[in-house]
Design a protein around this motif. Structure first.
Motif, PDB file in Angstrom:
ATOM      1  N   GLU A   1       1.554  -9.328   8.818  1.00 16.99           N
ATOM      2  CA  GLU A   1       0.220 -10.026   8.869  1.00 16.99           C
ATOM      3  C   GLU A   1      -1.062 -10.161   7.851  1.00 16.99           C
ATOM      4  O   GLU A   1      -2.088 -10.622   7.966  1.00 16.99           O
ATOM      5  CB  GLU A   1      -0.621  -9.898  10.057  1.00 16.99           C
ATOM      6  N   LEU A   2      -0.841  -8.928   6.202  1.00 18.65           N
ATOM      7  CA  LEU A   2      -2.230  -8.091   6.343  1.00 18.65           C
ATOM      8  C   LEU A   2      -2.205  -9.123   4.899  1.00 18.65           C
ATOM      9  O   LEU A   2      -1.034  -9.393   4.411  1.00 18.65           O
ATOM     10  CB  LEU A   2      -2.313  -6.429   5.890  1.00 18.65           C
TER      11      LEU A   2
ATOM     12  N   LEU B   1     -12.802  -3.949   4.639  1.00 18.02           N
ATOM     13  CA  LEU B   1     -12.061  -4.917   4.893  1.00 18.02           C
ATOM     14  C   LEU B   1     -11.082  -5.002   5.697  1.00 18.02           C
ATOM     15  O   LEU B   1      -9.982  -4.102   5.739  1.00 18.02           O
ATOM     16  CB  LEU B   1     -11.526  -5.145   3.501  1.00 18.02           C
ATOM     17  N   ARG B   2     -11.128  -6.051   6.686  1.00 22.63           N
ATOM     18  CA  ARG B   2     -10.081  -6.184   7.806  1.00 22.63           C
ATOM     19  C   ARG B   2      -8.596  -6.618   7.884  1.00 22.63           C
ATOM     20  O   ARG B   2      -9.117  -7.320   6.949  1.00 22.63           O
ATOM     21  CB  ARG B   2     -10.888  -6.544   9.182  1.00 22.63           C
ATOM     22  N   ASN B   3      -8.108  -5.834   8.056  1.00 17.51           N
ATOM     23  CA  ASN B   3      -6.832  -6.419   7.939  1.00 17.51           C
ATOM     24  C   ASN B   3      -6.301  -7.182   6.783  1.00 17.51           C
ATOM     25  O   ASN B   3      -5.604  -7.660   6.241  1.00 17.51           O
ATOM     26  CB  ASN B   3      -6.240  -8.492   8.384  1.00 17.51           C
ATOM     27  N   VAL B   4      -6.652  -5.749   6.091  1.00 18.86           N
ATOM     28  CA  VAL B   4      -6.366  -5.940   4.591  1.00 18.86           C
ATOM     29  C   VAL B   4      -6.042  -4.057   3.784  1.00 18.86           C
ATOM     30  O   VAL B   4      -6.249  -3.583   4.472  1.00 18.86           O
ATOM     31  CB  VAL B   4      -7.539  -6.163   3.384  1.00 18.86           C
TER      32      VAL B   4
ATOM     33  N   SER C   1       7.737 -17.544   0.092  1.00 21.03           N
ATOM     34  CA  SER C   1       6.597 -17.123   0.008  1.00 21.03           C
ATOM     35  C   SER C   1       6.331 -15.421   0.483  1.00 21.03           C
ATOM     36  O   SER C   1       5.208 -15.099  -0.005  1.00 21.03           O
ATOM     37  CB  SER C   1       5.884 -17.893   1.634  1.00 21.03           C
ATOM     38  N   SER C   2       7.420 -15.081   1.377  1.00 20.22           N
ATOM     39  CA  SER C   2       7.673 -13.327   1.042  1.00 20.22           C
ATOM     40  C   SER C   2       7.540 -12.670   0.071  1.00 20.22           C
ATOM     41  O   SER C   2       6.681 -11.488  -0.312  1.00 20.22           O
ATOM     42  CB  SER C   2       8.448 -13.097   2.334  1.00 20.22           C
TER      43      SER C   2
ATOM     44  N   PHE D   1      -5.846  -1.164   5.937  1.00 21.93           N
ATOM     45  CA  PHE D   1      -4.408  -0.610   5.950  1.00 21.93           C
ATOM     46  C   PHE D   1      -5.010   0.352   4.592  1.00 21.93           C
ATOM     47  O   PHE D   1      -5.275  -0.117   3.558  1.00 21.93           O
ATOM     48  CB  PHE D   1      -3.130  -1.637   6.338  1.00 21.93           C
ATOM     49  N   LEU D   2      -4.194   2.118   4.594  1.00 26.11           N
ATOM     50  CA  LEU D   2      -4.417   2.710   3.561  1.00 26.11           C
ATOM     51  C   LEU D   2      -2.741   2.658   2.943  1.00 26.11           C
ATOM     52  O   LEU D   2      -2.196   3.786   2.441  1.00 26.11           O
ATOM     53  CB  LEU D   2      -5.025   3.520   4.264  1.00 26.11           C
TER      54      LEU D   2
END
Length: 280
Positions: A210-211, A183-186, A258-259, A160-161
Motif C-alpha cells: 500500500e505504500l 510523508l504519510r504511507n511513504v 505493475s508490482s 515507513f523507515l
C-alpha cells in the motif's frame, strides 16, 4: 444569549468538510520538506532550505552519524552559514532522556528549519522518537517552516523507515520500521543510482504494497508542499507507485507487471503525492 441557527450550523459544517477535503493526504498540512538523496550537495540545495526558512533559525541534527559529539560545523551547518544563514545551531544527543527535556528542545522553539544529516536513520529514532524533541521537529512544520535532510535524513521523513536495521543498511525491512512520518504511507530510499539501489525498494513494497515508494539519487531532492512535489538537483528521483510514465509515452512499451514498475523524474518534473501521478 443567541444560539446559532440551523443554517449557520450547516454552513460551518460544510466549510469544515471543505477544509478537511483540501488537506493534504500524504504531505505536510503546513510547511515544506526537502528530501535529498545524499552525497556532496550543490549550494542550490542548501539554498532551497535557507529560502524556505525565511531567514529564521536553522537547527542541524547530525545524530544519524556515529560520533558521540559534534562541533558547530557538522552535517551541513558550515554550508548554511557560508550561504548566508545567520542563525545555525547544531543540536545533538544520543540519549532520549536528554531529548525529552525542555532545556534541550529550547533551540527548536523558534526555529524555522530543521536539517537532518546523513548516517544511519535508526539512530534518529533511538534518540528522538516519542520525545519532546520529536514533537518540536513537527512543530517547525506546523508553524510553516521547512524540514530537510540528506541520505538518512531523507529516509527518516517517511512513515515507513526503509533501511532501518541496526545490523546492516542492506536490510530494507529491519528492526526499525517507523520513521517520523512527515510523508504519510511513504517509504524513502537514497543514493539510488550511484549505489545501484534502483530495485531495492521493491523489498519494502512486497511486504507493504500500500505504500508509495520513492528514492532520490545523490545531489538530488524532492521538494514537497502539501501533496505537490517537484524534483531539484543534478540527477533523478525514482518513483514506485505501480504505474509508469515516460516523456515519449508508454503505449507501445512492453512493460513488466505493475508490482515491478518504477520510473525516473528529473529536475523540474512535478508529481502529485495524493494521486500518485506525474503532473504534466
Amino acid at each position: 444569549m443567541r444560539f446559532p441557527t440551523l443554517s449557520s450550523l450547516l454552513l460551518i459544517a460544510s466549510q469544515s468538510a471543505m477544509a478537511s477535503a483540501a488537506d493534504p493526504v500524504v504531505g505536510p498540512v503546513k510547511g515544506s520538506l526537502v528530501v535529498v538523496g545524499g552525497g556532496s550537495l550543490s549550494d542550490s540545495i542548501y539554498q532551497e532550505v535557507i529560502t524556505r526558512a525565511s531567514g529564521g533559525p536553522i537547527v542541524v541534527i547530525p545524530t544519524a552519524d556515529e560520533a558521540t559529539e559534534y562541533d558547530q560545523n557538522a552535517a551541513g551547518a558550515a554550508a548554511f552559514r557560508r550561504l548566508g544563514a545567520e542563525s545555525v545551531t547544531v543540536l545533538h544527543t544520543n540519549d532520549p532522556k536528554v531529548a525529552d527535556t525542555d532545556a534541550f528542545v529550547l533551540p527548536l522553539r523558534n526555529a524555522t528549519a530543521v536539517w537532518f544529516g546523513g548516517g544511519r536513520q535508526w539512530r534518529l529514532v533511538d534518540a528522538y522518537a516519542g520525545t519532546k524533541t520529536e514533537a518540536a521537529f513537527q512543530a517547525v512544520l506546523d508553524r510553516g517552516g521547512v524540514i530537510g535532510g540528506s541520505s538518512a535524513g531523507a529516509s527518516i521523513q517517511g512513515s515507513f523507515l526503509a533501511r532501518g536495521d541496526t545490523k546492516s543498511n542492506q536490510i530494507l525491512v529491519g528492526d526499525h520500521t517507523v520513521g517520523f512520518g512527515y510523508l504519510r504511507n511513504v517509504a524513502i530510499d537514497q543514493h539510488v543510482l550511484v549505489r545501484n539501489r534502483i530495485f531495492d525498494l521493491f523489498n519494502v513494497l512486497k511486504v507493504r504494497p500500500e505504500l508509495l515508494g520513492f528514492g532520490c539519487d545523490e545531489n538530488t531532492a524532492l521538494v514537497v508542499e502539501g501533496d505537490n512535489a517537484h524534483v531539484i538537483g543534478a540527477s533523478y528521483c525514482a518513483f514506485y507507485d505501480g504505474g509508469f510514465w515516460s516523456r515519449e509515452g508508454s503505449a507501445e512499451k512492453n512493460l513488466p507487471p505493475s508490482s515491478d514498475l518504477f520510473y525516473l523524474l528529473r529536475a523540474g518534473d512535478r508529481y502529485n503525492l495524493a494521486t500518485r501521478k506525474v503532473v504534466e
